[in-house]
Design a protein around this motif. Structure first.
Motif, PDB file in Angstrom:
ATOM      1  N   CYS A   1       0.860  -1.186   0.000  1.00  0.00           N
ATOM      2  CA  CYS A   1       0.000   0.000   0.000  1.00  0.00           C
ATOM      3  C   CYS A   1       0.886   1.222   0.000  1.00  0.00           C
ATOM      4  O   CYS A   1       1.695   1.411   0.902  1.00  0.00           O
ATOM      5  N   ARG A   2       0.728   2.077  -0.995  1.00  0.00           N
ATOM      6  CA  ARG A   2       1.489   3.328  -1.020  1.00  0.00           C
ATOM      7  C   ARG A   2       0.904   4.289   0.019  1.00  0.00           C
ATOM      8  O   ARG A   2      -0.317   4.293   0.251  1.00  0.00           O
ATOM      9  N   PRO A   3       1.745   5.115   0.624  1.00  0.00           N
ATOM     10  CA  PRO A   3       1.300   5.992   1.726  1.00  0.00           C
ATOM     11  C   PRO A   3       0.112   6.871   1.348  1.00  0.00           C
ATOM     12  O   PRO A   3      -0.752   7.141   2.179  1.00  0.00           O
ATOM     13  N   GLU A   4       0.040   7.297   0.076  1.00  0.00           N
ATOM     14  CA  GLU A   4      -1.029   8.214  -0.316  1.00  0.00           C
ATOM     15  C   GLU A   4      -2.327   7.467  -0.617  1.00  0.00           C
ATOM     16  O   GLU A   4      -3.359   8.082  -0.873  1.00  0.00           O
ATOM     17  N   GLU A   5      -2.307   6.131  -0.590  1.00  0.00           N
ATOM     18  CA  GLU A   5      -3.511   5.340  -0.863  1.00  0.00           C
ATOM     19  C   GLU A   5      -4.188   4.882   0.434  1.00  0.00           C
ATOM     20  O   GLU A   5      -5.144   4.126   0.404  1.00  0.00           O
ATOM     21  N   ILE A   6      -3.668   5.309   1.568  1.00  0.00           N
ATOM     22  CA  ILE A   6      -4.229   4.885   2.846  1.00  0.00           C
ATOM     23  C   ILE A   6      -5.017   6.044   3.468  1.00  0.00           C
ATOM     24  O   ILE A   6      -4.613   7.201   3.370  1.00  0.00           O
ATOM     25  N   ASP A   7      -6.127   5.712   4.076  1.00  0.00           N
ATOM     26  CA  ASP A   7      -6.928   6.732   4.758  1.00  0.00           C
ATOM     27  C   ASP A   7      -7.192   6.248   6.185  1.00  0.00           C
ATOM     28  O   ASP A   7      -7.077   5.047   6.478  1.00  0.00           O
ATOM     29  N   LEU A   8      -7.502   7.203   7.059  1.00  0.00           N
ATOM     30  CA  LEU A   8      -7.790   6.862   8.454  1.00  0.00           C
ATOM     31  C   LEU A   8      -9.198   7.345   8.792  1.00  0.00           C
ATOM     32  O   LEU A   8      -9.642   8.378   8.298  1.00  0.00           O
ATOM     33  N   THR A   9      -9.924   6.572   9.632  1.00  0.00           N
ATOM     34  CA  THR A   9     -11.239   7.017  10.101  1.00  0.00           C
ATOM     35  C   THR A   9     -11.361   6.712  11.587  1.00  0.00           C
ATOM     36  O   THR A   9     -10.638   5.869  12.117  1.00  0.00           O
ATOM     37  N   HIS A  10     -12.328   7.401  12.220  1.00  0.00           N
ATOM     38  CA  HIS A  10     -12.541   7.164  13.653  1.00  0.00           C
ATOM     39  C   HIS A  10     -13.511   6.030  13.908  1.00  0.00           C
ATOM     40  O   HIS A  10     -13.485   5.397  14.946  1.00  0.00           O
ATOM     41  N   THR A  11     -14.411   5.768  12.913  1.00  0.00           N
ATOM     42  CA  THR A  11     -15.394   4.706  13.127  1.00  0.00           C
ATOM     43  C   THR A  11     -15.260   3.644  12.058  1.00  0.00           C
ATOM     44  O   THR A  11     -14.789   3.904  10.946  1.00  0.00           O
ATOM     45  N   LEU A  12     -15.668   2.432  12.387  1.00  0.00           N
ATOM     46  CA  LEU A  12     -15.572   1.309  11.472  1.00  0.00           C
ATOM     47  C   LEU A  12     -16.588   1.439  10.341  1.00  0.00           C
ATOM     48  O   LEU A  12     -16.368   0.980   9.238  1.00  0.00           O
ATOM     49  N   GLU A  13     -17.715   2.110  10.637  1.00  0.00           N
ATOM     50  CA  GLU A  13     -18.844   2.125   9.704  1.00  0.00           C
ATOM     51  C   GLU A  13     -18.571   2.968   8.457  1.00  0.00           C
ATOM     52  O   GLU A  13     -19.276   2.869   7.474  1.00  0.00           O
ATOM     53  N   ASP A  14     -17.594   3.816   8.518  1.00  0.00           N
ATOM     54  CA  ASP A  14     -17.272   4.680   7.386  1.00  0.00           C
ATOM     55  C   ASP A  14     -17.118   3.843   6.114  1.00  0.00           C
ATOM     56  O   ASP A  14     -16.704   2.701   6.153  1.00  0.00           O
ATOM     57  N   GLN A  15     -17.457   4.443   4.976  1.00  0.00           N
ATOM     58  CA  GLN A  15     -17.491   3.644   3.746  1.00  0.00           C
ATOM     59  C   GLN A  15     -16.215   3.728   2.903  1.00  0.00           C
ATOM     60  O   GLN A  15     -16.130   3.105   1.863  1.00  0.00           O
ATOM     61  N   ARG A  16     -15.249   4.492   3.344  1.00  0.00           N
ATOM     62  CA  ARG A  16     -14.051   4.673   2.493  1.00  0.00           C
ATOM     63  C   ARG A  16     -13.191   3.418   2.440  1.00  0.00           C
ATOM     64  O   ARG A  16     -12.876   2.847   3.472  1.00  0.00           O
ATOM     65  N   GLY A  17     -12.753   3.032   1.256  1.00  0.00           N
ATOM     66  CA  GLY A  17     -11.760   1.981   1.054  1.00  0.00           C
ATOM     67  C   GLY A  17     -12.055   0.688   1.780  1.00  0.00           C
ATOM     68  O   GLY A  17     -13.192   0.377   2.120  1.00  0.00           O
ATOM     69  N   HIS A  18     -11.028  -0.110   1.988  1.00  0.00           N
ATOM     70  CA  HIS A  18     -11.148  -1.392   2.670  1.00  0.00           C
ATOM     71  C   HIS A  18     -10.385  -1.350   3.977  1.00  0.00           C
ATOM     72  O   HIS A  18      -9.228  -0.943   4.006  1.00  0.00           O
ATOM     73  N   VAL A  19     -11.034  -1.809   5.018  1.00  0.00           N
ATOM     74  CA  VAL A  19     -10.387  -1.787   6.324  1.00  0.00           C
ATOM     75  C   VAL A  19      -9.311  -2.875   6.389  1.00  0.00           C
ATOM     76  O   VAL A  19      -9.543  -4.012   5.989  1.00  0.00           O
ATOM     77  N   VAL A  20      -8.133  -2.507   6.825  1.00  0.00           N
ATOM     78  CA  VAL A  20      -7.087  -3.529   7.007  1.00  0.00           C
ATOM     79  C   VAL A  20      -6.731  -3.687   8.478  1.00  0.00           C
ATOM     80  O   VAL A  20      -5.917  -4.541   8.831  1.00  0.00           O
ATOM     81  N   GLY A  21      -7.333  -2.875   9.346  1.00  0.00           N
ATOM     82  CA  GLY A  21      -7.060  -3.063  10.767  1.00  0.00           C
ATOM     83  C   GLY A  21      -7.248  -1.796  11.553  1.00  0.00           C
ATOM     84  O   GLY A  21      -7.607  -0.743  11.016  1.00  0.00           O
TER      85      GLY A  21
END
Lengths: 269, 356
Positions: free
Chosen positions: B273-293
């Motif tokens: 995963c390139r650094p610019e392709e990762i996003d962070l969220t506060h809740t699990l329910e958010d719809q962005r991308g795929h959760v990896v942990g």
């Protein structure tokens, strides 16, 4: 460079010491030789140069020195080339050996040549004699003046990066053309400097030449050998006259060297 | 095909410096050989130019086998890293050297030299000596000299390596412009990945004398074949995973497996995963991308137009922090603070075979 600090008495003393030293060791002999040569007017000088053995001595001195220059130009360049461009076992030994003619006493070198090339020697010649003959004189001159070209050219050659040669190759230049157009112009001044030194040394050499040639009058006797003989024969005007010739040549060489040195440093800067 | 290498190897003693390299460079292409120092990239360039003989393999230039030809007959233009101009010749004489060797008429030489001086933007410098030029100007002249006789290929060995950063980027741009204008097939060697990305049509990655892969900069960055390429080009976050069926498993989390990765089924793989392709969220329910942990923010650094965030994933074997680059507005929205617990999501990812 300009010295901005005021000169202390110690500086003045040091300068005076060096100038005085140079005057006594270099200046006075020159003045003496010139003065002595002309002491009894021009006649003894003319008489000396009319002597055919003197003419012969001067002729072989300069012509053999000329040949020595040609031989050492080739040998010295080759040695410098091999020492800067190739890696091989014993390279450092060879590099050190180049200085042998500088550190060996010329008399010993001459003696070694007699042993080597003389009758019964390891390399005794069969076609023509070397020892007590002109080839011996030439050999002695070549030997004593061998390191100059190598030592002058070596550092300049080392400063030419292999990239310059490689660039020439990729542009289609053969090895010979690359040497002529790329390498030679770079080392030309250093080479010339080395050649002038070679010539000066070859002309002035006495010890090795005297031993190996036997100083046979009218045959192997060189200008320096003649000066030595003239002094022994109580012929001072002869000695001074020939000395004068040698000295004029030396002074000319000195001027030439300084011009070249100026060009060498101007280039580097 | 302008340059073709077939199984080319070169040894120094028993040490192999170039190891079984096969490569094709297309006509008009600017190909960059990228590798760390000692990777054999300069040696490979010299093998193409014929400055070094190959120990095995074949070298083709324009469909002619030049393996046994000396450099003089290969018609290549070579630019070295530095100090390769002939010091005793003027700029014009340097540029004319290759023409002179080819016995081109003097008038024609002068005309071509002037054209080349115009091309490199040094029209009035013909009479200068190399010592009167700056490093950048010297390299321009070296380029003009290498192009003067219209070589079949242009070879550049770290041509900007000895120059200041500013001059370097100027020269890159003019090199690219000149290369495209003349359409000359070019191979450039560098260890600078930024340079490679800026110039290359395609990049070849060299490591320990081996050509690992060659592709467009974009393909190498987003879908490298090897872990070496992944980590050598830009920053790479690598997370161990398992590929089963159509899914990738990262501990408790699942992601759809990308296409064309079937051959990696049922074996350990790595997620790139390139650094610019990762996003962070506060809740699990958010719809962005795929959760990896889920992870803990360990550092936040403002870096001008972006924010660099480090996160250590909990419940993962690797404790190497992930490097994440967020746009500043994202960081403001999230109000991230060191020590916070966040969900880590990836927008785009690539799968590397575990053994490579």
């Amino acid at each position: 460079m300009r010295d901005l600090s005021p000169r202390s008495p110690i500086t003045w003393a040091l300068i005076a010491l060096v100038v005085g030293y140079a005057a006594v060791l270099f200046g006075l002999p020159i003045v003496t030789v010139v003065a002595s040569a002309f002491q009894k007017g021009l006649d003894p000088i003319i008489k000396t140069f009319k002597d055919s053995s003197v003419q012969h001595a001067i002729f072989i001195t300069f012509s053999l020195a000329g040949i020595a220059v040609i031989v050492n130009a080739a040998a010295g360049l080759l040695t410098a080339w091999v020492l800067t461009r190739h890696q091989f076992p014993g390279k450092r030994v060879l590099d050190a050996m180049v200085d042998i003619p500088f550190v060996f006493s010329p008399v010993i070198a001459g003696y070694a040549m007699i042993v080597l090339f003389g009758r019964g020697g390891w390399l005794a010649p069969t076609l023509f004699p070397i020892v007590f003959a002109l080839p011996g004189v030439l050999l002695a001159k070549i030997f004593v003046s061998l390191p100059f070209v190598t030592r002058e050219v070596q550092p300049v050659l080392a400063s030419i990066t292999p990239e310059q040669e490689h660039a020439a190759y990729t542009m289609g230049a053969s090895r010979w053309l690359t040497f002529r157009r790329v390498i030679l112009p770079e080392i030309r001044t250093a080479l010339l400097y080395g050649l002038v030194l070679t010539f000066a040394r070859a002309v002035g050499e006495f010890g090795a030449v005297a031993v190996v040639s036997g100083s046979i009058q009218g045959y192997t006797e060189t200008a320096t050998s003649f000066v030595f003989r003239a002094l022994n024969d109580r012929n001072p005007s002869g000695a001074y006259s020939v000395s004068l010739v040698l000295m004029i040549v030396s002074l000319a060489i000195l001027i030439l060297l300084n011009l070249l040195k100026h060009r060498l440093t101007a280039r580097k800067g | 095909m302008s340059i073709r290498l077939e199984h080319v190897s070169k040894f120094y003693g028993t040490q192999s410096v170039v190891c079984d390299v096969s490569l094709t460079v297309n006509s008009g292409e600017l190909f960059v050989l990228l590798g760390a120092s000692g990777s054999g990239k300069s040696t490979l360039l010299r093998l193409i130019a014929g400055l070094l003989p190959a120990d095995s393999g074949r070298v083709w230039l324009h469909n002619q086998d030049v393996t046994h030809l000396p450099p003089q007959q290969r018609e290549t233009g070579f630019v070295f890293q530095q100090y390769s101009l002939f010091r005793h010749m003027t700029v014009a004489e340097n540029i004319a050297f290759g023409l002179d060797v080819r016995h081109v008429e003097r008038k024609q030489q002068n005309k071509q030299v002037q054209e080349l001086l115009d091309l490199i933007g040094m029209a009035d410098f013909g009479k200068r000596m190399p010592s009167q030029l700056s490093g950048g100007q010297q390299q321009r002249v070296a380029l003009a000299r290498a192009l003067a006789y219209q070589p079949r290929v242009l070879l550049l060995d770290e041509p900007f390596g000895a120059l200041d950063v500013q001059i370097r980027s100027q020269l890159r741009q003019s090199l690219r412009a000149i290369q495209q204008q003349l359409g000359v097939t070019t191979v450039l060697v560098t260890h600078d990945q930024e340079e490679a990305f800026e110039l290359a049509d395609r990049i070849g990655i060299l490591s320990n004398g081996t050509l690992l892969e060659a592709d467009t900069p974009n393909a190498l960055y987003h879908a490298p074949q090897t872990r070496y390429t992944a980590t050598f080009l830009g920053h790479a976050n690598i997370i161990p995973a398992q590929r089963n069926g159509t899914q990738l498993y990262l501990g408790d989390y699942r992601l759809p497996a990308p296409p064309h990765t079937e051959h990696l089924a049922n074996q350990p793989v790595e997620l790139l995963c390139r650094p610019e392709e990762i996003d962070l969220t506060h809740t699990l329910e958010d719809q962005r991308g795929h959760v990896v942990g889920q992870g803990i923010v360990t550092s936040i650094a403002q870096a001008g137009p972006s924010v660099h965030v480090s996160v250590i994933l909990s419940d993962h074997v690797t404790q190497t922090p992930l490097n994440i680059v967020l746009p500043p507005f994202r960081q403001r929205e999230l109000a991230l603070q060191v020590g916070q617990c966040v969900w880590v999501r990836v927008n785009s990812y690539h799968v590397l075979g575990g053994t490579l």
